[in-house]
Structures are given as structure tokens and as C-alpha cells.
Design a protein around this motif. Sequence first.
Motif, short mmCIF file in Angstrom:
data_model
loop_
_atom_site.label_atom_id
_atom_site.label_comp_id
_atom_site.label_asym_id
_atom_site.label_seq_id
_atom_site.Cartn_x
_atom_site.Cartn_y
_atom_site.Cartn_z
N ASP A 190 -31.70 -33.11 -46.38
CA ASP A 190 -30.60 -32.56 -45.40
C ASP A 190 -30.34 -31.05 -45.43
N PRO A 191 -31.32 -30.20 -44.84
CA PRO A 191 -31.27 -28.62 -45.07
C PRO A 191 -29.88 -28.13 -44.76
N PRO A 203 -34.48 -15.55 -41.95
CA PRO A 203 -35.17 -16.27 -42.68
C PRO A 203 -35.60 -15.88 -44.02
N GLY A 204 -36.28 -16.81 -44.88
CA GLY A 204 -36.67 -16.13 -46.23
C GLY A 204 -38.10 -16.15 -46.02
N GLU A 252 -37.60 -18.94 -38.20
CA GLU A 252 -36.33 -19.11 -37.39
C GLU A 252 -36.03 -20.61 -37.29
N VAL A 253 -37.19 -21.42 -37.07
CA VAL A 253 -37.06 -22.92 -37.11
C VAL A 253 -36.09 -23.47 -38.31
N PHE A 254 -36.47 -22.87 -39.50
CA PHE A 254 -35.95 -23.49 -40.51
C PHE A 254 -34.37 -22.87 -40.75
N VAL A 255 -34.30 -21.86 -40.29
CA VAL A 255 -32.75 -21.19 -40.21
C VAL A 255 -31.96 -21.94 -39.47
#
Length: 242
Positions: free
Chosen positions: A212-213, A3-4, A9-12
Motif C-alpha cells: 500500500d504505497p 518523484p524520486g 508522477e504515476v508513483f507520486v
Amino acid sequence: MLPGSGSDEVFVRSVFAGPLGALGIELHAVAPRHGRDVIDGYRAALDAALERPGPVLVGGISLGAHVAAAWAAQRRAEAGPGPAGLLLALPAWTGRPGDAPAALVARATAACVRDSGVVGAVAAAEASSPPWLAAELARAWQRYGTGLAAALDAAAAEPAPDASGLRALDVPVGLAALVDDPVHPLAVAEHWHALLPRAVLLNAPLAVFGADPAVLGRAAVLGWLRAARAGARSAAARTPVP
């Protein structure tokens, strides 16, 4: 995938799970340590990845991209085992962070957290960010809790790979950038692209990413596939006919 800064990890998974799953590649999204040792946690996860059987892709978003690329460059310099390729999204600086926009934002947010707490920092973000970003920051920052400020400071001080390190990464690299992101300037990704021997850079608008990530993951994965195929064609052209 890492992640950033201040992310998780959810966003990843929202960025990379779909694009990698479409190729049958299993995603390991690394959960960050919630404090000053966030970088150590990322490096430990990358070391552990090489213990799995088969070729491994590594990478990440922003800080995660920095750490993954620097780690891969170090493995290359030590002539040790390394990844088969890299997926790097939103690089924010090259070498030392200095006054790069992402570093300034991380430092300012860390100061806000110390002054106003996580709740106050979330409120400030909600007042100045698009709704999709404010919601993402609120969810991730609350998970960091009291470790958020230290994690942000660590991210703002962490060097990205320098020019020599990037030139040494001769594995296929998929680079993904946003054309209008002021925190992760397109010029940084273009600089990395110019230095990396086997990279393909693809980009998208910030508004599309907000809706839309996975567009960022698709750009990185497609870039990696094109870089790998270009390398295979080049190797075949150099192979003498028996």
C-alpha cells in the motif's frame, strides 16, 4: 509533489493522491524530465507552484524530497515567498551524497543502463527486487528510455539540504520514513527530524509500503498536520490576552 530518482508522477499519485484528497487538497504530481535536466525541471515546477493562488504545500519522495527541501531553504534565505509546509518522504542523505546507499544504487544502475540498456537494467532489477518494486521500476524506467542513465547520474550527484538549510525551514514539515529500508535509512530521516524546527516524523515497515504505497503519504500528511497544530498551539500560548 516531486518523484524520486528514476521514478515518475504515476508513483507520486499512488503515494499522495488519497491522503491529500481526503483533506480536499489538490495534488500536482510533477512529471520528470527524462534526462540530465531532471533537477532543473523539478525546480521550475516548484517556482510555478508559487504562482497559484493560496497556500502551497511542496515535497516529494527521496530525490524529490531533497530538491523540495533545498528549494524551500533557498527561498527562505532569499526572504522570498515560500511554501506553507513540506511533505518529505524517504530522505536519503544530508548535504553532499557521498557514498550514501541511494547514491551508490543510482550510480550502479546508471552504469548498468549504459552497459546493458534499459531492458537489461530492468531484468537485473527483476532478479534482485521484490515483485512490487520490480514492476514499478520496469514501468517507470521504460518511460525514461535513453535518458534514464543521465537522470540517475544527476540524482546521485544532487546535494540534499545541509544542516543549516534544514534548521532554517521553520514551516510545518511532515516526514515519512520506512523503518527497514536499506536504501533510505531511517537514521537519515531521524537526523532531518532533529534539525527541522517544526517537523513530525512517522514511519512504516517496508512490506506495508509495498502492499500500500499510500501508507507513506498518510504518514507525511499526518506528520504535517500534527506539526502545524503544534505550531498553532505554541503561537496561541505566546499571544498576550488583551
